[in-house]
Design a protein around this motif. Structure first.
Motif, PDB file in Angstrom:
ATOM      1  N   ASN A 134      -5.335   4.631   1.912  1.00 26.20           N
ATOM      2  CA  ASN A 134      -4.156   3.649   2.374  1.00 26.20           C
ATOM      3  C   ASN A 134      -4.480   2.366   2.952  1.00 26.20           C
ATOM      4  O   ASN A 134      -5.146   2.358   4.151  1.00 26.20           O
ATOM      5  CB  ASN A 134      -3.246   4.662   3.555  1.00 26.20           C
ATOM      6  N   ASN A 171      -2.790  -0.473   3.023  1.00 34.56           N
ATOM      7  CA  ASN A 171      -1.707  -1.411   3.682  1.00 34.56           C
ATOM      8  C   ASN A 171      -0.666  -0.604   4.098  1.00 34.56           C
ATOM      9  O   ASN A 171       0.510  -0.126   3.373  1.00 34.56           O
ATOM     10  CB  ASN A 171      -1.332  -2.239   2.505  1.00 34.56           C
ATOM     11  N   PRO A 172      -0.804  -0.203   5.364  1.00 39.25           N
ATOM     12  CA  PRO A 172       0.230   0.706   5.933  1.00 39.25           C
ATOM     13  C   PRO A 172       1.539   0.131   5.998  1.00 39.25           C
ATOM     14  O   PRO A 172       2.638   0.794   6.110  1.00 39.25           O
ATOM     15  CB  PRO A 172      -0.375   0.987   7.460  1.00 39.25           C
ATOM     16  N   LEU A 194       3.350  -0.995   3.666  1.00 34.79           N
ATOM     17  CA  LEU A 194       4.070  -0.732   2.390  1.00 34.79           C
ATOM     18  C   LEU A 194       4.097   1.009   2.232  1.00 34.79           C
ATOM     19  O   LEU A 194       4.823   1.402   1.415  1.00 34.79           O
ATOM     20  CB  LEU A 194       3.184  -1.004   1.150  1.00 34.79           C
ATOM     21  N   THR A 195       3.490   1.745   3.150  1.00 40.37           N
ATOM     22  CA  THR A 195       3.741   3.066   3.290  1.00 40.37           C
ATOM     23  C   THR A 195       5.170   3.626   3.460  1.00 40.37           C
ATOM     24  O   THR A 195       5.694   3.007   4.241  1.00 40.37           O
ATOM     25  CB  THR A 195       2.848   3.762   4.143  1.00 40.37           C
ATOM     26  N   GLY A 208       0.688   7.482   1.018  1.00 35.30           N
ATOM     27  CA  GLY A 208       0.849   6.048   1.206  1.00 35.30           C
ATOM     28  C   GLY A 208      -0.542   5.453   0.706  1.00 35.30           C
ATOM     29  O   GLY A 208      -0.798   4.190   1.140  1.00 35.30           O
ATOM     30  N   GLY A 209      -1.258   5.951  -0.168  1.00 35.53           N
ATOM     31  CA  GLY A 209      -2.281   5.216  -0.844  1.00 35.53           C
ATOM     32  C   GLY A 209      -1.790   4.362  -1.615  1.00 35.53           C
ATOM     33  O   GLY A 209      -0.530   4.203  -2.020  1.00 35.53           O
ATOM     34  N   ASP A 210      -2.774   3.114  -1.920  1.00 34.75           N
ATOM     35  CA  ASP A 210      -2.109   1.856  -2.287  1.00 34.75           C
ATOM     36  C   ASP A 210      -3.697   1.141  -3.151  1.00 34.75           C
ATOM     37  O   ASP A 210      -4.469   1.618  -3.013  1.00 34.75           O
ATOM     38  CB  ASP A 210      -1.413   0.974  -1.459  1.00 34.75           C
ATOM     39  N   GLN A 249       5.189   0.253  -3.433  1.00 33.21           N
ATOM     40  CA  GLN A 249       4.409   1.394  -2.610  1.00 33.21           C
ATOM     41  C   GLN A 249       2.816   0.869  -2.734  1.00 33.21           C
ATOM     42  O   GLN A 249       2.040   0.995  -1.832  1.00 33.21           O
ATOM     43  CB  GLN A 249       4.718   2.730  -2.837  1.00 33.21           C
TER      44      GLN A 249
HETATM   45 CA   LIG Z   1      -0.052   2.290   1.873  1.00 34.36          CA
END
Ligand SMILES: [Ca+2]
Ligand SMILES: [Ca+2]
Lengths: 538, 538
Positions: B145, B147-148, B150-151, B169-171, B215
């Motif tokens: 993750n 970029n929190p 976008l989570t 929440g991975g990105d 996301q």
């Molecule tokens: Ca994220």
């Protein structure tokens, strides 16, 4: 577990779509090892293999029994495994399972084969009409002289012995004049060796792919020939010589003249910075045949030109397909585009490659419909003509042939006993008409298109090229009427019997000198063929 | 003559071009039957077979020894026959000839096989870089993750047990952040499961093929990821889900709304005159998965759209290839065009199909470069992980696999021990790290691209989907450092040793619990790999 030889591949010719919801599966089993073979199958997303079909034993080669089944696949997605049932010494039975992972007593360990999706566009379709077709190959320079005014001045007498360069005077009008003869013989398809402008008598050295050779006639003559043939239900396939051009082909002459400045320089394969016709520094057909420079079909201009040619004669003259000369020396990329072009111009046009050996790579559905079946020819000669095989050995060869290609191709093969490139069958038979009668009978019995080389039906003889290209014998007194009548009967059966058009083929009996086979289609008469190649009675 | 089982087909994978003047020939001979096998060959227009090469015995399956030879074909035109030398009881030797006509003591009767013309455009080429590549598969929602902001609001804790719908929440930024980690591990190729706009956590239900899932980030994030990866010598392959779209895909929503009035009506396969989402009256991925309607790629509009997608991400984002989801349920016509499109956009792009079974029909040169090698995975699991095969049995399975495809494909295979679709390898090994170490060593030793599923290199565990999709373990204290270090060493060898990149593979020893193999390339170090899967010393 005593090992049993089993063979299957989850692709052609062992597994393939017949339609987008029907597939043919073939498995080869060590001869005599199986009492029954079942194929278990189902949708690939369903856990088990819910369906089961008992496979049909279709024949055997020297070492293998061939089992086939057609299975219904309503969801298009198929997985399957084979259950080979063997009888043990104590007469009890045991099932061996054959899937992609293993051959095993345990179906789980065996795993499954997959034909993941029977997609509509991947289904191989060959012309429906091919199944009943009877083909006749004409070498136009030698079939009939219908227009003496076109005959070259230096032409020789019709009865002369052929030489490499002699002209006899045959032409398109000569073919049109004899359409009633061909109709009577039962012919429904003509294959003409090349008719485009070229210097030789065989015209395989094309000078202009968009013109009729003036010795043979005009475009009007071709129109008339096609129209008159079509009126009689006879289709016409022309010869596309795309592997190489002739020496006089405009682009090659331009390259000779202008060298690398020629816009056609890359139409050929030239080693050096100019053409050296003496030392032949360019690729040719065969070995350094200076008058047949090889064409570079990977050049987009050459490809576009040849595809235009392919379309032109279909669109303007309504021809029914192409026979492709030296087809196996042109790349697969070209032939795939060729098929798209031809089928777009005429959906049921026939595409027949000249390939003398195993032709599977061209018969997968997206290149040819058929090839000149010289593998068939060789087997038939060995048994019926040279009589060096037993009936059993021949049946084995024929069974292997039957499983060499998808059935769609088998049903469209050009099954020949000879051509303009071979000695004539009667000559190979030492003049023994009975041998030719048997071979011809088998030729019409076997699935696919029997292709009769002009004159074989009247007992013409001839050794290797050029002797096999003698002038057609038209005087009935010099024709063998037995062969002529036999062809009529066989052609009539081929057209009328559904079993001969598309039935399965089974060997009933095969021993030293006997061969008995059956073809049968659903709801049609069974057709038996029985041959005795020996000197003793049946 | 005592019969010997011999097997050859004059096409892939038994005969094929390596270049337009070099061909590989393979013949399988009943195990132990031959002392030597020679292949005799020459130009197909020359009468005899002037050249002879002694074939190399490359390995054996349960029943067959495999012999191979690469032959030079300066004229592009090849014919050949095999001479199988057997030792008789009295120690004298006998040659059996194997050609297209027969297996015979007489070379004339045997005849010859033909690979008629090695055409430049027919030569199968896969990316040269693939031979040394080390691939790492990332499931972006679970890797990192970065970029929190976008989570998703409803996301769960990173350490949670995965459920079918949970978001972690991975990105893309998370991947970019860990490129140095991947570089250190020796990774040179990333395969990301889908990153385009979609509702699920796995994104296999595409809503918009031309947008990044919000996301995961923006197009800018992808640019940054690709650039930073390329700077480290790491290529990136994305996942093309072309078999089906997602439920929310614009065209499908339009069809739901407007029925047959929709211009997209024929983009799908709908039975009836309107979409019934409750009873799922349309074709889908798998069995009636309502949220994955199957796309009609035979519709020229769909084809054009998907090919545009394939080009877009290469041209605009410089990605290095595509992994193709459910690749075996889309027709071959589409995939041939797809290859042309992709290779035109980037000549050395990699095309990897998701096909779990024998994939030869897609690996003939004009469709994929490679597949997800689940056949390899299953064999490796059976020997190293489940330990249910002997070393001998495993060597046989591996030899069969080695001869299942042309070498160009073998050198580009995605050889995996697991993926987002399987249980994790360490879990299958019951937590035994040594088994995984052995399996991973073999994975890097075997030709092709070792593909490591994210987290396997730090000893992550996980059962079947969704459990195999846990959040990546980043705390070094919770990582298995033995596996991590092993991967580094193996990846380093894979990159530096020519023998591992493209050498031949031979089995030196294989018995119940031992396996010793060698890879060697001309002029390079021989690489030995020795495995002992038992509890007793070597
Ligand atoms: Ca994220
Ligand atoms: Ca004339």
């Amino acid at each position: 577990m005593k090992p049993t030889w089993l063979f299957h591949q989850p692709y052609q010719p062992y597994a393939y779509a017949l339609t987008d919801t029907r597939a043919r599966l073939v498995v080869a089993v060590e001869r005599g090892a199986a009492t029954t073979v079942n194929v278990h199958f189902g949708d690939r997303y369903v856990e088990a293999l819910p369906e089961r079909v008992s496979m049909e034993k279709s024949g055997n080669s020297h070492k293998l029994d061939y089992f086939t089944a057609d299975v219904e696949v309503p969801t298009h997605r198929l997985k399957y495994a084979f259950e080979v049932v063997r009888e043990l010494r104590d007469r009890s039975k045991e099932s061996i399972w054959y899937g992609e992972n293993a051959i095993s007593l345990n179906p789980k360990s065996a795993g499954v084969f997959q034909l993941a999706y029977l997609a509509n566009r991947d289904v191989y379709t060959t012309p429906e009409w091919a199944k009943k077709a009877v083909c006749y190959q004409i070498f136009p320079e030698r079939f009939a002289n219908g227009n003496p005014s076109l005959t070259p001045a230096n032409s020789v007498d019709w009865e002369s012995a052929p030489t490499p360069f002699a002209m006899f005077g045959g032409d398109l009008q000569g073919i049109t004049d004899h359409l009633d003869y061909l109709f009577e013989e039962g012919v429904t398809l003509l294959y003409l060796t090349p008719i485009f402008k070229a210097g030789s008598n065989h015209k395989y050295d094309t000078e202009d792919y968009l013109e009729i050779d003036p010795q043979f006639g005009s475009k009007e003559d071709l129109h008339r020939l096609v129209e008159n043939a079509h009126q009689r239900g006879i289709r016409i396939v022309l010869d596309a010589v795309f592997n190489h051009s002739g020496f006089q082909f405009g682009p090659f002459q331009d390259v000779i003249k202008r060298g690398q400045a020629s816009p056609y320089w890359n139409w050929f394969f030239i080693n050096g910075d100019k053409v050296d016709t003496e030392h032949v520094n360019y690729e040719t057909f065969a070995t350094r045949l200076r008058y047949m420079p090889k064409l570079n079909v990977a050049n987009p201009e050459v490809e576009a030109y040849l595809l235009k040619v392919a379309r032109y004669w279909i669109e303007e003259f309504d021809i029914d397909g192409w026979r492709l000369d030296v087809a196996n020396e042109i790349d697969h990329v070209f032939w795939k585009r060729f098929r798209n072009t031809v089928k777009a111009a005429k959906a049921d046009a026939l595409i027949v490659g000249e390939v003398w050996h195993n032709s599977l790579p061209w018969l997968l559905g997206d290149e040819y419909d058929s090839v000149m079946n010289y593998v068939f020819c060789e087997a038939v000669h060995a048994f019926f003509v040279r009589r060096e095989l037993s009936g059993r050995e021949f049946a084995e060869r024929i069974t292997e042939l039957l499983f060499m290609y998808p059935v769609q191709a088998t049903n469209a093969m050009f099954n020949l006993l000879g051509s303009h490139d071979t000695e004539r069958v009667l000559t190979l038979a030492g003049g023994d008409v009975n041998r030719v009668l048997q071979a011809m009978t088998f030729q019409f019995f076997y699935p696919g298109i029997p292709m009769v080389y002009y004159g074989d039906e009247v007992g013409m003889e001839g050794g290797a090229d050029p002797d096999c290209r003698r002038g057609m014998v038209w005087e009935t007194g010099r024709q063998n009427q037995t062969l002529r009548e036999a062809m009529k009967v066989l052609a009539s059966l081929k057209r009328s019997e559904p079993g001969l058009a598309a039935g399965s083929l089974h060997v009933v009996r095969a021993d030293k000198q006997h061969l008995e086979m059956v073809r049968e289609a659903n709801g049609a008469s069974r057709i038996h063929a029985a041959f005795n190649t020996g000197h003793t009675a049946w």
